[in-house]
Design an enzyme around this catalytic site. Structure first.
Site, short mmCIF file in Angstrom:
data_model
loop_
_atom_site.label_atom_id
_atom_site.label_comp_id
_atom_site.label_asym_id
_atom_site.label_seq_id
_atom_site.Cartn_x
_atom_site.Cartn_y
_atom_site.Cartn_z
N CYS A 151 0.92 -1.29 -0.03
CA CYS A 151 0.09 -0.01 0.07
C CYS A 151 0.69 1.23 0.05
O CYS A 151 0.69 1.95 -0.87
CB CYS A 151 -1.10 0.01 1.09
SG CYS A 151 -0.18 -0.56 2.72
N1 LIG Z 1 -4.19 -4.51 4.80
C1 LIG Z 1 -3.74 -3.88 3.88
O1 LIG Z 1 -4.14 -2.50 4.04
C2 LIG Z 1 -2.87 -4.19 3.05
C3 LIG Z 1 -2.38 -3.59 1.70
C4 LIG Z 1 -1.66 -4.22 0.95
C5 LIG Z 1 -1.36 -5.42 1.03
N2 LIG Z 1 -1.72 -6.05 2.30
C6 LIG Z 1 -0.93 -7.50 2.27
O2 LIG Z 1 -2.11 -8.45 2.08
C7 LIG Z 1 -2.13 -9.62 2.87
C8 LIG Z 1 -3.36 -9.73 3.62
O3 LIG Z 1 -3.25 -8.69 4.63
P1 LIG Z 1 -4.61 -8.46 5.58
O4 LIG Z 1 -4.37 -7.07 6.03
O5 LIG Z 1 -5.69 -8.47 4.69
O6 LIG Z 1 -4.33 -9.40 6.49
P2 LIG Z 1 -5.34 -10.25 7.75
O7 LIG Z 1 -6.50 -8.94 7.93
O8 LIG Z 1 -4.57 -10.28 8.83
O9 LIG Z 1 -6.02 -11.42 6.91
C9 LIG Z 1 -5.07 -12.57 6.82
C10 LIG Z 1 -5.77 -13.92 6.07
O10 LIG Z 1 -4.99 -14.87 5.77
C11 LIG Z 1 -5.47 -15.93 6.54
N3 LIG Z 1 -4.37 -16.58 7.25
C12 LIG Z 1 -3.46 -16.16 8.19
N4 LIG Z 1 -2.42 -16.95 8.27
C13 LIG Z 1 -2.62 -17.89 7.51
C14 LIG Z 1 -1.95 -19.09 7.18
N5 LIG Z 1 -0.64 -19.40 7.95
N6 LIG Z 1 -2.56 -19.87 6.18
C15 LIG Z 1 -3.46 -19.91 5.74
N7 LIG Z 1 -4.33 -18.60 5.87
C16 LIG Z 1 -3.98 -17.93 6.84
C17 LIG Z 1 -6.49 -15.32 7.86
O11 LIG Z 1 -7.32 -16.07 8.14
P3 LIG Z 1 -7.20 -17.56 9.13
O12 LIG Z 1 -6.53 -16.99 10.25
O13 LIG Z 1 -8.84 -17.63 9.48
O14 LIG Z 1 -7.02 -18.58 8.28
C18 LIG Z 1 -7.13 -14.12 6.83
O15 LIG Z 1 -7.95 -14.59 6.26
C19 LIG Z 1 -0.67 -9.29 3.49
O16 LIG Z 1 0.45 -10.06 2.97
C20 LIG Z 1 -0.69 -8.01 3.59
O17 LIG Z 1 1.01 -7.48 3.88
C21 LIG Z 1 -2.48 -5.73 3.13
#
Ligand SMILES: NC(=O)c1ccc[n+]([C@@H]2O[C@H](COP(=O)([O-])OP(=O)(O)OC[C@H]3O[C@@H](n4cnc5c(N)ncnc54)[C@H](OP(=O)(O)O)[C@@H]3O)[C@@H](O)[C@H]2O)c1
Length: 344
Positions: A151
């Site tokens: 982001c």
């Molecule tokens: N948030 C932002 O603004 C943003 C912006 C750009 C990029 N990103 C990137 O996008 C990705 C997701 O970010 P997010 O903010 O959406 O994260 P989040 O809210 O923490 O969600 C993570 C997701 O992955 C699942 N998960 C976690 N550990 C896992 C594992 N070991 N195996 C399988 N599933 C797993 C979680 O569900 P369960 O634990 O139920 O499996 C959840 O659905 C990250 O890499 C982040 O750096 C985020």
């Protein structure tokens, strides 16, 4: 593609997270993609509404039950480290992949190891296309694996690439950045818990210690003309008490143009780009203008003739242009759809 429905089947890994749920919302309204699976370990067997009552009512399955070989594209919305093996499995099964994590963004293996410390398949990493949508369309169209930019790196790159491409800025690039709390994902920590984040503005990882700095530097190198001087980065992120949205204010030396001339460069560079608006001189980029949209707004400050500096501001929604929206924009490009499809 299923002939009956005339849609392309896709899967979303990590659908219960902040960016995964946002992607499900977009995909559910997209006329040409249909979601075959949406995963979560904690909420498997439940509706996504159990996580967020405003979310799409779709049943989540455990990642072990998601058959990535049965879909044409997989979006991985997993934390870095967990994403790399899922990307490998999905690619082996033949799906095209858009990875929202940092696992395939950094080209240099050593830099990747230092920043993320997690293993990845280096052959896959060499194939990955860095999907900054506005500047990588031709490569994204052909890509098997798109590394969706972070982001802060998206917001920063959109703010500076038109100037960097022409070698107009001199370093250091001082980037003061603000992010809403959803940038940290769905699980609260002592720093992102409501009571810690509300009524406060908190600098964190200031200087150049944030893990997005190498990604920003990689972008600057990639878009600089040959022989241009390095642009060192000083990156100062702040957590602000908003659910979503981010804003960067970038200051750099601008020796050869006036801010008004720079503004013309930007207006030309983004002409015809549906998701980027260059504001008239004197206006400011604001999060309110972009929250819950896939747009970026960019402003060039009039500046002062004595200082010969550019002050460029850019605002995006971290969960959309900074994550799920850009991922869908890239998927539209990969499948030959108009980039606005599902994002207008
Ligand atoms: N948030 C932002 O603004 C943003 C912006 C750009 C990029 N990103 C990137 O996008 C990705 C997701 O970010 P997010 O903010 O959406 O994260 P989040 O809210 O923490 O969600 C993570 C997701 O992955 C699942 N998960 C976690 N550990 C896992 C594992 N070991 N195996 C399988 N599933 C797993 C979680 O569900 P369960 O634990 O139920 O499996 C959840 O659905 C990250 O890499 C982040 O750096 C985020």
């Amino acid at each position: 593609m299923t002939a009956a429905s005339n849609t392309h089947s896709v899967g979303v890994l990590g659908a219960s997270g902040s960016s995964g749920a946002e992607l499900i919302r977009l995909l559910s309204k997209h006329p040409r993609f249909s979601v075959s699976f949406a995963t979560s370990r904690q909420y498997a067997g439940h509706s996504l509404r159990r996580v967020d009552p405003a979310a799409v009512d779709i049943e989540l399955c455990h990642p072990d039950d998601a058959d990535t070989s049965c879909v044409e594209a997989v979006f991985t919305c997993l934390p870095h480290g967990s994403s790399a093996p899922a990307v490998k499995r999905s690619r082996s099964g033949g799906a095209r992949v858009i990875d929202l994590s940092g696992d395939f963004r950094l080209r240099d293996p050593e830099t990747h190891r230092t920043v993320y410390g997690s293993p990845r398949d280096e052959q896959l990493a060499a194939e990955a296309v860095y999907g900054l949508s506005e500047f990588a369309e031709a490569r994204v169209r052909e890509a098997g694996l798109v590394a969706n930019p972070g982001c802060y790196p998206t917001c920063t790159a959109l703010a500076v690439v038109p100037a960097v491409k022409r070698g107009l800025l001199r370093g250091p690039l001082i980037i003061n950045a603000l992010s809403g709390v959803s940038g940290a994902g769905r699980t609260p920590s002592a720093k992102t818990h409501f009571c810690a984040a509300v009524d406060d503005v908190r600098p964190y990882n200031v200087g150049s210690s944030h893990r997005h700095v190498p990604e920003i530097e990689q972008s600057l190198r990639a878009w600089s003309p040959a022989g241009a001087p390095e642009l060192p980065v000083i990156f100062n992120p702040h957590l602000v008490p908003l659910e979503r949205g981010m804003l960067v204010t970038i200051t750099a030396s601008l020796p050869s143009l006036t801010p008004a001339e720079l503004h013309e460069v930007y207006t030309d560079a983004y002409r015809g780009h549906d998701f980027v608006d260059v504001l008239p001189m004197g206006e400011h980029a604001r999060i309110r203008a972009v929250a819950r949209t896939n747009r970026a707004v960019i402003a060039i400050a009039p500046g002062h003739p004595r200082t010969r500096h550019a002050v460029i501001t850019c605002a995006i929604d971290n969960l959309l242009k900074g994550a799920a929206g850009q991922a869908l924009q890239n998927a539209n490009t990969m499948f030959g759809f108009p980039i606005q499809e599902g994002l207008a």
